[in-house]
Motif scaffolding. Structure first.
Motif, PDB file in Angstrom:
ATOM      1  N   GLU A  94       0.825  -1.212   0.000  1.00  0.00           N
ATOM      2  CA  GLU A  94       0.000   0.000   0.000  1.00  0.00           C
ATOM      3  C   GLU A  94       0.858   1.261   0.000  1.00  0.00           C
ATOM      4  N   LEU A  95       2.026   1.202   0.614  1.00  0.00           N
ATOM      5  CA  LEU A  95       2.908   2.361   0.664  1.00  0.00           C
ATOM      6  C   LEU A  95       3.622   2.611  -0.666  1.00  0.00           C
ATOM      7  N   THR A  96       3.515   1.666  -1.597  1.00  0.00           N
ATOM      8  CA  THR A  96       4.061   1.900  -2.942  1.00  0.00           C
ATOM      9  C   THR A  96       3.079   2.657  -3.831  1.00  0.00           C
ATOM     10  N   LEU A  97       1.815   2.740  -3.413  1.00  0.00           N
ATOM     11  CA  LEU A  97       0.790   3.320  -4.279  1.00  0.00           C
ATOM     12  C   LEU A  97       1.025   4.796  -4.626  1.00  0.00           C
ATOM     13  N   PRO A  98       1.493   5.636  -3.706  1.00  0.00           N
ATOM     14  CA  PRO A  98       1.746   7.015  -4.122  1.00  0.00           C
ATOM     15  C   PRO A  98       2.700   7.117  -5.307  1.00  0.00           C
ATOM     16  N   PHE A  99       3.760   6.312  -5.297  1.00  0.00           N
ATOM     17  CA  PHE A  99       4.672   6.321  -6.442  1.00  0.00           C
ATOM     18  C   PHE A  99       4.023   5.728  -7.680  1.00  0.00           C
ATOM     19  N   LEU A 100       3.353   4.596  -7.533  1.00  0.00           N
ATOM     20  CA  LEU A 100       2.772   3.930  -8.702  1.00  0.00           C
ATOM     21  C   LEU A 100       1.718   4.807  -9.367  1.00  0.00           C
ATOM     22  N   ILE A 101       0.904   5.483  -8.575  1.00  0.00           N
ATOM     23  CA  ILE A 101      -0.110   6.377  -9.143  1.00  0.00           C
ATOM     24  C   ILE A 101       0.551   7.518  -9.907  1.00  0.00           C
ATOM     25  N   THR A 102       1.663   8.019  -9.375  1.00  0.00           N
ATOM     26  CA  THR A 102       2.407   9.074 -10.061  1.00  0.00           C
ATOM     27  C   THR A 102       3.055   8.557 -11.337  1.00  0.00           C
ATOM     28  N   ALA A 103       3.592   7.339 -11.287  1.00  0.00           N
ATOM     29  CA  ALA A 103       4.375   6.813 -12.396  1.00  0.00           C
ATOM     30  C   ALA A 103       3.534   6.258 -13.544  1.00  0.00           C
ATOM     31  N   MET A 104       2.316   5.789 -13.262  1.00  0.00           N
ATOM     32  CA  MET A 104       1.527   5.112 -14.294  1.00  0.00           C
ATOM     33  C   MET A 104       1.366   5.931 -15.572  1.00  0.00           C
ATOM     34  N   PRO A 105       0.995   7.219 -15.504  1.00  0.00           N
ATOM     35  CA  PRO A 105       0.892   7.969 -16.757  1.00  0.00           C
ATOM     36  C   PRO A 105       2.219   8.094 -17.488  1.00  0.00           C
ATOM     37  N   ARG A 106       3.328   8.040 -16.744  1.00  0.00           N
ATOM     38  CA  ARG A 106       4.647   8.200 -17.350  1.00  0.00           C
ATOM     39  C   ARG A 106       5.120   6.935 -18.047  1.00  0.00           C
ATOM     40  N   VAL A 107       4.605   5.776 -17.632  1.00  0.00           N
ATOM     41  CA  VAL A 107       5.026   4.514 -18.246  1.00  0.00           C
ATOM     42  C   VAL A 107       3.902   3.907 -19.083  1.00  0.00           C
TER      43      VAL A 107
END
Length: 282
Positions: free
Chosen positions: A177-190
Protein backbone atom coordinates in the motif's frame (compact mmCIF):
# COMPACT_ATOMS: atom_id res chain seq x y z
CA UNK A 1 -11.85 -0.39 1.89
CA UNK A 2 -9.42 2.44 2.43
CA UNK A 3 -8.34 4.68 -0.40
CA UNK A 4 -4.98 6.34 -0.91
CA UNK A 5 -6.37 9.83 -0.34
CA UNK A 6 -3.91 11.91 1.66
CA UNK A 7 -0.88 10.03 0.37
CA UNK A 8 1.45 11.29 -2.27
CA UNK A 9 -0.08 14.76 -2.50
CA UNK A 10 3.20 16.63 -2.46
CA UNK A 11 4.41 16.89 1.12
CA UNK A 12 2.37 14.37 3.12
CA UNK A 13 4.75 11.75 4.47
CA UNK A 14 2.77 8.49 4.71
CA UNK A 15 2.57 6.94 8.16
CA UNK A 16 4.71 3.83 8.38
CA UNK A 17 6.90 4.63 5.36
CA UNK A 18 10.09 5.02 7.44
CA UNK A 19 9.61 1.65 9.10
CA UNK A 20 8.72 -0.04 5.80
CA UNK A 21 11.89 1.28 4.16
CA UNK A 22 14.10 0.24 7.08
CA UNK A 23 12.49 -3.19 7.47
CA UNK A 24 12.58 -3.95 3.74
CA UNK A 25 16.27 -3.01 3.54
CA UNK A 26 16.95 -5.22 6.58
CA UNK A 27 15.02 -8.13 5.04
CA UNK A 28 16.95 -7.82 1.79
CA UNK A 29 20.24 -7.70 3.69
CA UNK A 30 19.31 -10.82 5.66
CA UNK A 31 18.41 -12.59 2.42
CA UNK A 32 21.73 -11.62 0.86
CA UNK A 33 23.85 -12.60 3.83
CA UNK A 34 22.61 -16.17 3.43
CA UNK A 35 23.80 -16.34 -0.18
CA UNK A 36 26.59 -18.81 -0.80
CA UNK A 37 26.96 -17.85 -4.47
CA UNK A 38 26.22 -14.34 -5.74
CA UNK A 39 26.95 -15.56 -9.25
CA UNK A 40 23.64 -17.46 -9.29
CA UNK A 41 21.16 -16.23 -11.90
CA UNK A 42 18.08 -14.21 -11.01
CA UNK A 43 15.00 -15.86 -12.59
CA UNK A 44 13.57 -13.82 -15.44
CA UNK A 45 16.56 -11.47 -15.50
CA UNK A 46 19.91 -11.16 -17.23
CA UNK A 47 21.49 -10.31 -13.88
CA UNK A 48 23.13 -12.50 -11.30
CA UNK A 49 22.36 -12.19 -7.60
CA UNK A 50 25.51 -10.10 -7.16
CA UNK A 51 24.56 -7.77 -9.99
CA UNK A 52 21.00 -7.30 -8.72
CA UNK A 53 22.31 -6.60 -5.22
CA UNK A 54 24.89 -4.14 -6.58
CA UNK A 55 22.13 -2.36 -8.52
CA UNK A 56 20.03 -2.09 -5.36
CA UNK A 57 22.97 -0.70 -3.38
CA UNK A 58 23.64 1.87 -6.10
CA UNK A 59 19.98 2.81 -6.43
CA UNK A 60 19.61 3.32 -2.68
CA UNK A 61 22.65 5.59 -2.77
CA UNK A 62 21.17 7.52 -5.69
CA UNK A 63 17.89 7.99 -3.81
CA UNK A 64 19.77 9.14 -0.71
CA UNK A 65 21.67 11.71 -2.77
CA UNK A 66 18.44 12.98 -4.33
CA UNK A 67 16.81 13.31 -0.93
CA UNK A 68 19.86 15.30 0.17
CA UNK A 69 19.26 17.77 -2.65
CA UNK A 70 22.11 16.56 -4.87
CA UNK A 71 21.48 16.53 -8.60
CA UNK A 72 22.21 13.17 -10.21
CA UNK A 73 21.60 12.46 -13.88
CA UNK A 74 20.43 8.90 -14.50
CA UNK A 75 18.96 7.94 -17.87
CA UNK A 76 16.16 9.78 -19.62
CA UNK A 77 13.18 8.32 -17.77
CA UNK A 78 12.31 5.81 -20.51
CA UNK A 79 12.60 2.05 -19.88
CA UNK A 80 15.44 1.82 -22.41
CA UNK A 81 17.22 4.86 -20.99
CA UNK A 82 17.02 3.54 -17.44
CA UNK A 83 18.23 0.09 -18.52
CA UNK A 84 21.23 1.63 -20.26
CA UNK A 85 22.01 3.78 -17.22
CA UNK A 86 21.80 0.69 -15.00
CA UNK A 87 24.28 -1.19 -17.15
CA UNK A 88 26.75 1.71 -17.20
CA UNK A 89 26.50 2.06 -13.43
CA UNK A 90 27.05 -1.66 -12.86
CA UNK A 91 30.07 -1.69 -15.16
CA UNK A 92 31.66 1.07 -13.08
CA UNK A 93 30.92 -0.62 -9.73
CA UNK A 94 32.55 -4.03 -9.37
CA UNK A 95 31.52 -5.09 -5.85
CA UNK A 96 29.55 -8.35 -6.00
CA UNK A 97 30.13 -9.82 -2.53
CA UNK A 98 27.02 -10.39 -0.43
CA UNK A 99 28.08 -8.89 2.91
CA UNK A 100 29.37 -5.51 1.65
CA UNK A 101 26.36 -5.07 -0.61
CA UNK A 102 23.94 -5.99 2.17
CA UNK A 103 25.56 -3.40 4.42
CA UNK A 104 25.43 -0.74 1.70
CA UNK A 105 21.73 -1.36 0.99
CA UNK A 106 20.90 -0.80 4.67
CA UNK A 107 23.26 2.17 5.09
CA UNK A 108 21.91 4.02 2.07
CA UNK A 109 18.29 3.38 3.04
CA UNK A 110 19.12 4.92 6.42
CA UNK A 111 20.91 7.82 4.71
CA UNK A 112 17.78 8.49 2.66
CA UNK A 113 15.61 8.60 5.77
CA UNK A 114 18.05 10.86 7.59
CA UNK A 115 17.96 13.34 4.69
CA UNK A 116 14.16 13.10 4.47
CA UNK A 117 13.82 13.92 8.16
CA UNK A 118 16.22 16.86 8.07
CA UNK A 119 14.65 20.12 9.30
CA UNK A 120 14.01 22.78 6.68
CA UNK A 121 16.45 25.16 8.38
CA UNK A 122 19.31 22.78 7.59
CA UNK A 123 18.22 21.99 4.04
CA UNK A 124 20.43 22.71 1.06
CA UNK A 125 19.13 25.16 -1.60
CA UNK A 126 17.99 22.38 -3.95
CA UNK A 127 16.34 20.21 -1.33
CA UNK A 128 12.67 19.27 -0.99
CA UNK A 129 12.22 21.62 1.93
CA UNK A 130 13.10 24.58 -0.31
CA UNK A 131 11.70 23.61 -3.70
CA UNK A 132 9.04 20.96 -3.10
CA UNK A 133 10.17 18.85 -6.07
CA UNK A 134 13.18 16.71 -6.82
CA UNK A 135 14.49 15.63 -10.21
CA UNK A 136 14.50 11.81 -10.30
CA UNK A 137 15.04 9.10 -12.93
CA UNK A 138 11.23 8.93 -13.27
CA UNK A 139 10.67 12.67 -13.53
CA UNK A 140 10.07 15.39 -10.93
CA UNK A 141 8.44 14.29 -7.69
CA UNK A 142 8.06 15.36 -4.10
CA UNK A 143 10.09 13.78 -1.34
CA UNK A 144 7.20 11.63 -0.09
CA UNK A 145 6.74 10.18 -3.59
CA UNK A 146 10.49 9.56 -3.81
CA UNK A 147 10.26 7.61 -0.55
CA UNK A 148 7.49 5.50 -2.03
CA UNK A 149 9.66 5.05 -5.15
CA UNK A 150 12.58 3.83 -3.03
CA UNK A 151 10.34 1.30 -1.27
CA UNK A 152 8.82 0.10 -4.57
CA UNK A 153 12.25 -0.39 -6.09
CA UNK A 154 13.56 -2.32 -3.10
CA UNK A 155 10.49 -4.57 -2.97
CA UNK A 156 10.75 -5.44 -6.66
CA UNK A 157 14.42 -6.35 -6.61
CA UNK A 158 14.18 -7.80 -3.12
CA UNK A 159 11.53 -10.17 -4.44
CA UNK A 160 13.90 -11.15 -7.27
CA UNK A 161 16.73 -11.87 -4.84
CA UNK A 162 14.51 -13.88 -2.52
CA UNK A 163 13.26 -15.95 -5.43
CA UNK A 164 16.78 -16.54 -6.73
CA UNK A 165 18.01 -17.65 -3.30
CA UNK A 166 14.96 -19.70 -2.30
CA UNK A 167 14.05 -17.38 0.56
CA UNK A 168 10.68 -15.88 1.62
CA UNK A 169 9.89 -12.61 -0.13
CA UNK A 170 9.37 -9.39 1.82
CA UNK A 171 6.08 -8.20 0.29
CA UNK A 172 3.09 -7.65 2.55
CA UNK A 173 -0.10 -5.58 2.41
CA UNK A 174 1.24 -2.66 4.44
CA UNK A 175 4.37 -2.31 2.33
CA UNK A 176 2.52 -2.69 -0.95
CA UNK A 177 0.00 0.00 0.00
CA UNK A 178 2.91 2.36 0.66
CA UNK A 179 4.06 1.90 -2.94
CA UNK A 180 0.79 3.32 -4.28
CA UNK A 181 1.75 7.01 -4.12
CA UNK A 182 4.67 6.32 -6.44
CA UNK A 183 2.77 3.93 -8.70
CA UNK A 184 -0.11 6.38 -9.14
CA UNK A 185 2.41 9.07 -10.06
CA UNK A 186 4.37 6.81 -12.40
CA UNK A 187 1.53 5.11 -14.29
CA UNK A 188 0.89 7.97 -16.76
CA UNK A 189 4.65 8.20 -17.35
CA UNK A 190 5.03 4.51 -18.25
CA UNK A 191 1.80 4.21 -20.26
CA UNK A 192 2.23 2.23 -23.47
CA UNK A 193 0.36 4.59 -25.79
CA UNK A 194 0.30 2.01 -28.59
CA UNK A 195 -1.37 -0.57 -26.35
CA UNK A 196 -3.79 2.02 -25.02
CA UNK A 197 -4.70 3.50 -28.41
CA UNK A 198 -8.44 3.53 -28.95
CA UNK A 199 -9.24 2.37 -25.42
CA UNK A 200 -11.97 4.18 -23.51
CA UNK A 201 -12.53 2.54 -20.14
CA UNK A 202 -12.83 3.26 -16.42
CA UNK A 203 -11.08 0.88 -14.02
CA UNK A 204 -11.40 0.56 -10.26
CA UNK A 205 -8.36 -1.16 -8.77
CA UNK A 206 -8.80 -2.55 -5.25
CA UNK A 207 -6.26 -4.27 -3.06
CA UNK A 208 -7.83 -7.01 -0.98
CA UNK A 209 -8.34 -5.71 2.55
CA UNK A 210 -6.91 -2.30 1.80
CA UNK A 211 -6.49 0.60 -0.61
CA UNK A 212 -8.11 1.40 -3.93
CA UNK A 213 -7.63 3.83 -6.82
CA UNK A 214 -8.99 4.55 -10.29
CA UNK A 215 -7.61 4.67 -13.83
CA UNK A 216 -9.56 6.22 -16.69
CA UNK A 217 -8.39 5.70 -20.28
CA UNK A 218 -9.40 7.95 -23.13
CA UNK A 219 -7.92 7.06 -26.52
CA UNK A 220 -4.26 6.61 -25.64
CA UNK A 221 -4.17 8.71 -22.47
CA UNK A 222 -4.72 7.76 -18.83
CA UNK A 223 -5.75 9.67 -15.72
CA UNK A 224 -4.99 7.93 -12.44
CA UNK A 225 -6.90 9.09 -9.36
CA UNK A 226 -6.62 8.20 -5.66
CA UNK A 227 -10.29 7.15 -5.65
CA UNK A 228 -12.11 4.81 -8.07
CA UNK A 229 -14.49 6.27 -10.66
CA UNK A 230 -18.15 6.34 -9.66
CA UNK A 231 -19.22 3.95 -12.44
CA UNK A 232 -16.25 1.76 -13.38
CA UNK A 233 -16.46 -0.47 -16.42
CA UNK A 234 -14.22 -3.01 -14.72
CA UNK A 235 -13.33 -3.56 -11.09
CA UNK A 236 -10.19 -5.56 -10.30
CA UNK A 237 -9.71 -6.97 -6.80
CA UNK A 238 -6.17 -8.19 -6.30
CA UNK A 239 -4.09 -9.65 -3.50
CA UNK A 240 -1.57 -6.93 -2.58
CA UNK A 241 1.56 -8.90 -3.43
CA UNK A 242 0.10 -10.02 -6.75
CA UNK A 243 -0.83 -6.42 -7.58
CA UNK A 244 2.71 -5.15 -7.07
CA UNK A 245 4.27 -8.08 -8.93
CA UNK A 246 1.99 -7.46 -11.90
CA UNK A 247 2.71 -3.72 -11.77
CA UNK A 248 6.45 -4.44 -11.87
CA UNK A 249 6.19 -7.04 -14.62
CA UNK A 250 7.06 -9.98 -12.35
CA UNK A 251 3.70 -11.75 -12.68
CA UNK A 252 1.41 -12.15 -15.67
CA UNK A 253 -2.31 -11.42 -15.24
CA UNK A 254 -3.47 -14.80 -16.49
CA UNK A 255 -1.16 -16.55 -14.01
CA UNK A 256 -2.55 -14.41 -11.19
CA UNK A 257 -6.15 -15.17 -12.23
CA UNK A 258 -5.42 -18.89 -12.47
CA UNK A 259 -4.06 -18.87 -8.92
CA UNK A 260 -7.15 -17.10 -7.57
CA UNK A 261 -5.21 -13.97 -6.71
CA UNK A 262 -7.38 -11.70 -8.87
CA UNK A 263 -11.16 -11.30 -9.07
CA UNK A 264 -12.96 -9.06 -11.57
CA UNK A 265 -16.50 -7.81 -12.13
CA UNK A 266 -18.41 -4.98 -13.77
CA UNK A 267 -19.98 -4.21 -17.13
CA UNK A 268 -16.79 -5.15 -18.99
CA UNK A 269 -14.87 -7.65 -16.85
CA UNK A 270 -12.95 -8.88 -19.90
CA UNK A 271 -10.93 -5.66 -19.75
CA UNK A 272 -9.13 -6.86 -16.59
CA UNK A 273 -6.28 -8.92 -18.14
CA UNK A 274 -5.52 -6.03 -20.48
CA UNK A 275 -4.82 -3.58 -17.66
CA UNK A 276 -1.20 -4.59 -16.78
CA UNK A 277 -0.27 -4.73 -20.47
CA UNK A 278 -1.18 -1.06 -20.87
CA UNK A 279 2.02 -0.06 -19.06
CA UNK A 280 5.74 -0.63 -19.70
CA UNK A 281 7.52 -0.70 -16.34
CA UNK A 282 11.22 0.27 -16.54
Amino acid sequence: MASVNGQGDGGTWPAGLDEAIRATAADIAATLRGASDTGAPVPGSRWTVGEAAAHLAQANELMAHLADGKERGYGDGTPQGLAEANQRALAAFTERRAAPLAAMIVEQADAFLQSAARPASNASPTSYASHGELVTPMGPMSLDILGSYLLTHMLGHGYDLARALGRPHMLNRTRVELTLPFLITAMPRVLDTTAAAGLTARYAIRLRGGACFGATFTDGAVTVTPSPPSRPDCTILTEPAAFLLMALGRLGPWSAVARGRVLTWGRKPWLAPRFPALFSPP
